[in-house]
Design a protein around this motif. Structure first.
Motif, mmCIF file in Angstrom:
data_model
loop_
_atom_site.group_PDB
_atom_site.id
_atom_site.type_symbol
_atom_site.label_atom_id
_atom_site.label_comp_id
_atom_site.label_asym_id
_atom_site.label_seq_id
_atom_site.Cartn_x
_atom_site.Cartn_y
_atom_site.Cartn_z
ATOM 1 N N GLU A 260 -49.143 -43.587 34.702
ATOM 2 C CA GLU A 260 -49.390 -42.663 35.810
ATOM 3 C C GLU A 260 -48.487 -41.442 35.645
ATOM 4 O O GLU A 260 -47.335 -41.555 35.230
ATOM 5 C CB GLU A 260 -49.107 -43.346 37.150
ATOM 6 C CG GLU A 260 -50.172 -44.369 37.513
ATOM 7 C CD GLU A 260 -49.941 -45.006 38.881
ATOM 8 O OE1 GLU A 260 -50.877 -45.011 39.679
ATOM 9 O OE2 GLU A 260 -48.836 -45.507 39.125
ATOM 10 N N GLU B 247 -47.217 -48.640 47.318
ATOM 11 C CA GLU B 247 -47.676 -47.425 46.623
ATOM 12 C C GLU B 247 -46.867 -46.194 47.055
ATOM 13 O O GLU B 247 -46.628 -45.286 46.260
ATOM 14 C CB GLU B 247 -49.165 -47.176 46.899
ATOM 15 C CG GLU B 247 -50.103 -48.162 46.230
ATOM 16 C CD GLU B 247 -50.256 -47.961 44.719
ATOM 17 O OE1 GLU B 247 -49.859 -46.900 44.205
ATOM 18 O OE2 GLU B 247 -50.749 -48.898 44.059
ATOM 19 N N ALA C 205 -52.336 -43.017 47.126
ATOM 20 C CA ALA C 205 -53.360 -44.071 47.216
ATOM 21 C C ALA C 205 -53.199 -45.063 46.094
ATOM 22 O O ALA C 205 -52.664 -44.740 45.037
ATOM 23 C CB ALA C 205 -54.752 -43.452 47.144
ATOM 24 N N GLY C 206 -53.696 -46.248 46.320
ATOM 25 C CA GLY C 206 -53.641 -47.237 45.256
ATOM 26 C C GLY C 206 -54.613 -48.361 45.470
ATOM 27 O O GLY C 206 -55.109 -48.575 46.582
ATOM 28 N N ARG D 149 -57.596 -36.720 37.090
ATOM 29 C CA ARG D 149 -58.595 -37.765 37.343
ATOM 30 C C ARG D 149 -59.767 -37.581 36.376
ATOM 31 O O ARG D 149 -60.519 -36.606 36.486
ATOM 32 C CB ARG D 149 -59.109 -37.660 38.787
ATOM 33 C CG ARG D 149 -58.095 -38.029 39.865
ATOM 34 C CD ARG D 149 -57.727 -39.475 39.831
ATOM 35 N NE ARG D 149 -57.062 -39.919 41.058
ATOM 36 C CZ ARG D 149 -56.578 -41.140 41.218
ATOM 37 N NH1 ARG D 149 -56.649 -42.027 40.244
ATOM 38 N NH2 ARG D 149 -56.006 -41.466 42.352
ATOM 39 N N GLU E 202 -45.378 -44.065 44.115
ATOM 40 C CA GLU E 202 -46.003 -42.769 43.790
ATOM 41 C C GLU E 202 -45.246 -41.569 44.336
ATOM 42 O O GLU E 202 -45.214 -40.526 43.700
ATOM 43 C CB GLU E 202 -47.443 -42.727 44.323
ATOM 44 C CG GLU E 202 -48.372 -43.676 43.591
ATOM 45 C CD GLU E 202 -49.837 -43.377 43.811
ATOM 46 O OE1 GLU E 202 -50.174 -42.549 44.680
ATOM 47 O OE2 GLU E 202 -50.661 -44.005 43.120
HETATM 48 MG MG LIG Z 1 -52.653 -44.030 42.935
#
Ligand SMILES: [Mg+2]
Ligand SMILES: Nc1nc2c(ncn2[C@@H]2O[C@H](COP(=O)(O)OP(=O)(O)O[C@H]3O[C@H](CO)[C@@H](O)[C@H](O)[C@@H]3O)[C@@H](O)[C@H]2O)c(=O)[nH]1
Length: 199
Positions: free
Chosen positions: A159, A106, A90-91, A72, A110
């Motif tokens: 990602e 998500e 999370a998204g 991040r 993910e």
């Molecule tokens: Mg995410």
């Protein structure tokens, strides 16, 4: 608690877009009425990147939870450590998408699990003085039969997400020793603890 309605406290609200590349940073100017009746023109910067949804997947039988680990940049920018963040899946919520639909999507992208539904347990602002984002927090049970791919996130969105399946007790320890410092993740892990989700 004061009961004056917001309409009586605010007037002449104007927006100035300061930046609009990925999301929008606005400067919002407004007249604000203080409790003593005086008015003052104030200015606040407000970063609008939409709302978000996140989920804690838990397996009561195995005593495990599914988390993610990813780089991040804003976290790196703050403390210049490795920038890696351990978080619940999370998204960002797409325009006109319901939070539950978003989090089901998500979860598949993910972490690779197909869940049919998720239970919303909390809503929270992530940083209400600066960011418009409201986060919708979900929980759902998972098991190995729901696994449909390895997860990892979308390549087109650049990602790179490591999927972590770990004992719930280990995740709680990581909150206690500051290895998990993402607010939504701490909230959901403590929710699971308070409500005894893992028995
Ligand atoms: Mg995410
Ligand atoms: N170019 C560019 N791309 C971005 C930017 N911000 C996000 N993206 C892209 O958009 C994708 C968003 O992925 P999501 O999974 O939808 O969101 P997220 O990054 O996991 O964010 C979630 O967690 C954040 C931190 O808690 C939340 O702020 C956010 O609302 C959301 O819930 C990222 O992988 C990245 O490709 C940006 O500033 N610039």
């Amino acid at each position: 608690m004061k009961t004056t309605s917001v309409e009586d406290k605010l007037r002449n609200i104007t927006y100035t877009e300061l930046s609009g590349e990925w999301a929008t940073l606005n400067r919002i100017d407004y007249d604000y009425k203080f409790e003593d009746g005086s008015w003052k023109r104030l200015s606040r910067e407000s970063y609008d990147r939409g709302n978000g949804a996140c989920i804690l997947l838990y397996n009561e039988e195995k005593g495990t939870v599914i988390l993610t680990k990813q780089f991040r940049m804003p976290a790196y920018d703050n403390h210049k450590a490795d920038g890696m963040s351990i978080e619940v899946c999370a998204g960002a919520i797409d325009k006109n998408e319901a939070p539950e639909i978003c989090i089901i999507r998500e979860t598949e992208e993910e972490v690779g699990y197909r869940i049919k539904s998720a239970k919303k347990v909390m809503e929270c602002y992530t940083s209400p003085g600066a960011v418009t984002e409201k986060m919708f927090l979900f929980v759902a049970p998972y098991d190995d039969t729901m696994k449909i791919n390895d997860g990892g996130g979308l390549e087109i969105e650049d990602e790179e997400i490591e999927v972590l399946e770990m004992p719930f007790s280990e995740a709680i320890k990581m909150v206690d020793n500051f290895k998990i410092i993402d607010a939504k993740t701490i909230l959901l892990l403590q929710y699971a603890q308070i409500h005894n989700l893992l028995g």
